[in-house]
Design a protein around this motif. Structure first.
Motif, PDB file in Angstrom:
ATOM      1  N   SER A 712       0.991  -1.125   0.169  1.00  0.00           N
ATOM      2  CA  SER A 712      -0.114   0.071  -0.045  1.00  0.00           C
ATOM      3  C   SER A 712       0.909   1.359   0.114  1.00  0.00           C
ATOM      4  N   ALA A 713       2.358   1.222  -0.023  1.00  0.00           N
ATOM      5  CA  ALA A 713       3.074   2.194   0.070  1.00  0.00           C
ATOM      6  C   ALA A 713       3.534   2.552  -1.356  1.00  0.00           C
ATOM      7  N   SER A 714       3.651   3.863  -1.436  1.00  0.00           N
ATOM      8  CA  SER A 714       4.027   4.785  -2.769  1.00  0.00           C
ATOM      9  C   SER A 714       5.552   5.094  -2.666  1.00  0.00           C
ATOM     10  N   ILE A 715       6.140   5.449  -3.648  1.00  0.00           N
ATOM     11  CA  ILE A 715       7.449   6.109  -3.614  1.00  0.00           C
ATOM     12  C   ILE A 715       7.509   7.608  -4.193  1.00  0.00           C
ATOM     13  N   LEU A 716       6.451   8.013  -5.232  1.00  0.00           N
ATOM     14  CA  LEU A 716       6.285   9.520  -5.499  1.00  0.00           C
ATOM     15  C   LEU A 716       5.115   9.821  -5.957  1.00  0.00           C
ATOM     16  N   ASN A 717       4.888  11.047  -6.160  1.00  0.00           N
ATOM     17  CA  ASN A 717       3.613  11.544  -6.626  1.00  0.00           C
ATOM     18  C   ASN A 717       4.043  12.760  -7.382  1.00  0.00           C
ATOM     19  N   ALA A 718       3.047  12.963  -8.429  1.00  0.00           N
ATOM     20  CA  ALA A 718       3.429  14.307  -9.326  1.00  0.00           C
ATOM     21  C   ALA A 718       1.802  14.908  -9.565  1.00  0.00           C
ATOM     22  N   PRO A 719       1.337  15.335  -8.811  1.00  0.00           N
ATOM     23  CA  PRO A 719       0.087  15.669  -9.172  1.00  0.00           C
ATOM     24  C   PRO A 719      -0.145  16.940  -9.787  1.00  0.00           C
TER      25      PRO A 719
END
Length: 885
Positions: A712-719
């Motif tokens: 359920s973990a993420s590495i990055l976001n680019a909203p």
């Protein structure tokens, strides 16, 4: 002068001419005070044939009057008198009219000297002659033996005859009725031709900077003949160097020198007493490395030693004064030491730091440098330290906060200025210099005590009993040394990987409670998170965690900092920023604090998400993995035209199906890439970069070991759809592969900087340090300002903030939090080992010009790293630890 021009005309029509010069000196002192005066002196040129034929000419010049003097000319016949001003009187005579003469009033003194330059042509008959005579007030010649002349020059021979006469003191009454005053015979000296220039010969066409070579200097007359009686001091002007002095022997000299600066150059030789006698060598092409030494302020002495340092064959130590241009033989090692302290004018200064080719400041002094093959620019910075006086202080006390120190860890010391009764001298104002018995210690800048007391931070690297010493910069007798400090070896840590796991999420509706869940962190607050009691497990023996930190700001977030609980919050360190309020993520390796907890501080209200992917334990723990650093290498790039194919190249990554929130977008067989990763690798250290398609928002990217459940973990976001990078430590799955999921279409770039594997040759353990700022280029923080291109930074040097952050010379990789503050869009920044080739990999991107952070594990071979930015930016580096054997 007019006389010389006229004589030149005579020479042009003469048949068989002889031209010479002689120096005549007359001692007129016997005439001083005589009643026979006043006296007259006559210069006469007579043709033996009376009628005159114009084949003889005389110039009388260069009068050396001494205490004698010549008055006005009483009479003259065919005697051309030039400018008469002191010693510049000049007479020109010819026997063209039979006889030419000039008479002057003479006031006797000591020696009267003059030069006789003559040309003559041999003819028959009575010899032509030039005579000098002195007469008394009655017109009688001063008595001589053999004639009325004191000096006579007979022409009409191949070598004209010189005759001199002296008064005979035995004669009480002279035969010719003169005044009876004896005068010593004139002294006649052959006069050599004048030196008009120098010849500089024998110089090489090409020479290496700092390599000695010889050349010859000759003093020449107008006809290029060597003037053998030349004896003046000569000055050898060398390009960019101090001039050398020397003498010629018989008009010749051989000299040895070196050139100090690369490039085409010449050597100029000049007469030390006359600026008009010069000579220049041919062009010499000097090859080498140019070194510019400067200091702020200027005028600092520098000691340079080592093979290959210029100028010349270096005599160690050799002292230069900044600014100076030197030349070094390429790829030679030289030691440069800026003097500390120094007195320049009325002020005293202490050494603070120096930069090489615009690198981050370093306090190492001296520093041994390999000259390389490119131009060096070395600048030292000093600060005024005054020197108001030590007051009544007689010694220092130096007390550490603990008597047992772990090698490589920073520790504080307190310095107190004490009088003879061990009382603090509150008026003490001299600067204090810190040294250590540990040659590898990291030491602070010079201190200024406040009310007689000061604290400083140092780091000792050598495991044994060590001491710290404080010394007054201006009064060497005021000193103090600490008691022995037990420096124990640092304990390395190995890595235990886990499948990425979410341990904290403060957003409403998420299944986390207590310190791990709601409420969000409000502005200017901190929270301690007991990681080992959370949902991801207990992490037995954990001394540091590898995690990913994500923020969801409620408006804007100036910065977030994470550090070990129970320790002071770092004064100059941050983990990430979100000034525009977007979701942001950043990887971090954080030491475990009290109870295995970590603390988080935020400047503004924000939700915080923590995902953990592994932890570090003592290297005696079974199953622990060590780190093998790599120069950053690109594993995958899905952008078209960037040279990657198959699963490592295009097309872009997309969700597995429309609207997917999980699944596999691509399986990446890491160990089959071109980056040469061995099958023993069990965990990878990556840097992920996303370039969202068409600039559309990217919800998130996650990655995990192939064959394991998707976390359920993420590495990055680019909203905002901009280019974003983040580091990640991910275990290897089946076949050494990892799986990647993207929520929205994006190009993805994956760079690797190392891997974890079972212990073996070359494997490194992790040594955690308290978060500490080692570099900040911002002008407002004391740095040099934005840079474009490459800069170097010695991580063990004192930072621009004055911090001593710890570490040892044995470090082979550093763990940083890198932050850029670009004034305009920054396509990418790369960190890599100093001295290695710039790799095809990036560390972070700020194409939108926003402040951007990313964790970076950067290898090093010499405690230094390099940074490259393809557009100007400020760079901040916060050190979290290092990897070493």
């Amino acid at each position: 002068m007019s006389g010389k021009i006229w004589i030149a005309g005579v020479l042009a029509i003469a048949g068989q001419m002889h031209a010479k010069q002689i120096l005549v000196t007359l001692d007129t002192s016997p005439l001083i005070g005589s009643a026979a005066g006043p006296f007259q002196i006559t210069f006469e040129l007579a043709d033996g044939g009376i009628a005159g034929d114009g084949n003889n000419a005389v110039i009388v010049s260069d009068f050396r009057l001494g205490a004698s003097s010549l008055g006005s000319s009483n009479s003259g016949n065919f005697c051309s008198q030039g400018s008469a001003s002191g010693e510049f009187l000049e007479l020109s005579m010819s026997d063209a009219s039979g006889q030419a003469w000039c008479t002057f009033q003479l006031t006797p003194g000591n020696n009267l000297g003059f030069t006789v330059s003559y040309t003559t042509n041999v003819d028959s008959g009575i010899p032509d002659e030039f005579v000098v005579m002195i007469f008394d007030r009655l017109g009688n010649p001063i008595p001589t033996t053999g004639g009325v002349a004191l000096f006579q020059l007979d022409f009409d021979s191949t070598n004209p005859t010189v005759k001199t006469f002296a008064g005979d003191p035995t004669q009480s009454e002279p035969a010719n009725g003169g005044s009876g005053i004896p005068i010593p015979a004139p002294i006649v000296t052959p006069f050599m031709p004048a030196v008009t220039h120098f010849a500089v010969t024998g110089t090489p066409a090409s020479v290496s900077v700092g390599t000695p070579f010889s050349f010859t200097v000759a003093a020449l007359d107008a006809n290029n003949n060597v003037v053998t009686n030349y004896s003046d001091l000569v000055v050898l002007e060398l390009p960019y160097g101090m001039p050398n002095l020397g003498y010629l022997t018989s008009g010749m000299g051989v000299f040895s020198t070196t050139l100090s600066v690369p490039g085409p150059q010449t050597i100029t030789v000049g007469d030390a007493l006359s600026g008009f006698i010069l000579g220049t060598s041919g062009t010499i092409n000097a090859t080498g490395v140019l070194v510019n030494l400067t200091s702020t302020p200027e005028g600092v002495p520098v000691t340079i030693s080592g093979t290959g340092c210029a100028p010349g064959v270096l005599v160690t130590p050799a002292t230069y004064v900044t600014p100076a241009k030197l030349g070094w033989v390429p790829n030679t090692t030289c030691s440069v030491r800026f003097w500390d302290p120094v007195i320049i004018g009325p002020a005293s200064y202490g050494f603070q730091s120096w930069t090489v080719n615009g690198s981050a400041p370093s306090r190492a002094n001296p520093l041994v440098l390999d000259s390389g093959t490119s131009t060096w620019r070395i600048n030292a910075t000093y600060s005024m330290v005054g020197g108001a006086g030590p007051g009544a202080a007689t010694h220092f006390s130096v007390i550490p906060t603990t008597s047992t120190i772990v090698a490589g860890m920073p520790v504080q010391f307190t310095v107190s200025a004490l009088d003879s009764s061990n009382r603090t001298v509150t008026s003490y104002s001299d600067p204090v210099h810190i040294t250590s018995s540990d040659n590898f210690a990291q030491l602070p800048p010079d201190l200024t005590l406040t009310s007689g007391v000061g604290t400083f931070t140092a780091s000792l690297a050598t495991a044994s009993s060590q001491t710290m010493t404080a010394s007054d910069l201006f009064t060497s007798s005021i000193t103090g040394t600490s008691s022995p400090i037990n420096v124990s070896p640092a304990s390395g840590l190995t890595f235990i990987p886990i499948t990425p796991c979410r341990v904290m999420d403060t957003r409403p509706g998420r299944p986390f409670t207590g310190p791990f869940g709601v409420p969000y962190l409000s502005a200017n607050t901190s929270r301690s998170i007991p990681i080992s009691t959370g949902a991801c497990g207990t992490f037995p023996g954990a001394l540091a965690y590898s995690m990913n930190v994500t923020v969801v700001p409620h408006s804007t977030l100036s910065f977030l900092t994470i550090w070990p609980s129970g320790q002071p919050q770092p004064a100059h360190a941050s983990t990430l920023n979100s000034l525009d309020g977007r979701y942001k993520a950043n990887a971090a390796i954080v030491p475990a604090g009290t109870g295995g907890a970590v603390s988080v501080y935020v400047t503004d209200a924000t939700d915080v998400i923590l995902d953990i992917n592994g932890y570090f334990v003592p290297n005696t723990t079974p199953g622990g993995l060590v780190f093998y650093p790599m120069t950053p290498c690109r594993v995958m790039d899905t952008r078209v035209g960037h040279g990657f194919t198959g699963v490592y190249g295009p097309p872009s990554l997309t969700p597995p199906f429309a609207g997917a929130t999980s699944g596999t977008s691509r399986t990446l067989p890491v160990q089959s890439s071109t980056c040469t990763i061995p099958p023993t690798a069990q965990v990878y250290s990556f840097n992920f970069t996303v370039v969202p398609v068409a600039g559309a928002p990217l919800g998130w990217l996650s990655a995990w070991p192939t064959g394991q459940p998707e976390p359920s973990a993420s590495i990055l976001n680019a909203p905002t759809g901009t280019i974003v990078a983040n580091a990640a430590i991910i275990p290897a799955g089946a076949g050494g592969s990892i799986d990647i999921f993207v929520h929205d279409a994006t190009d993805a770039i994956v760079d690797i900087n190392g891997y974890f594997a079972p212990p073996g040759p070359g494997g490194l353990s992790f040594y955690a340090l308290p978060p500490c700022r080692v570099m900040d280029t911002r002008l407002a923080r004391g740095g040099p300002g934005p840079f474009g291109g490459s800069i170097d930074d010695d991580i063990l040097g004192v930072s621009t903030t004055g911090n001593v952050c710890g570490g040892t010379p044995s470090a082979q990789a550093y763990v940083f939090n890198a932050t850029v503050v670009p004034p305009a869009p920054l396509p990418y920044l790369t960190l890599w080992p100093q001295g290695a080739t710039l790799p095809r990999a990036s560390t972070l991107n700020a194409i939108d010009g926003a402040i951007t952070s990313n964790m970076a594990i950067v290898p090093t071979t010499n405690t230094e790293i390099s940074a490259y930015a393809n557009t100007p930016t400020d760079l901040i580096l916060d050190l979290a630890g290092y990897f070493a054997p």
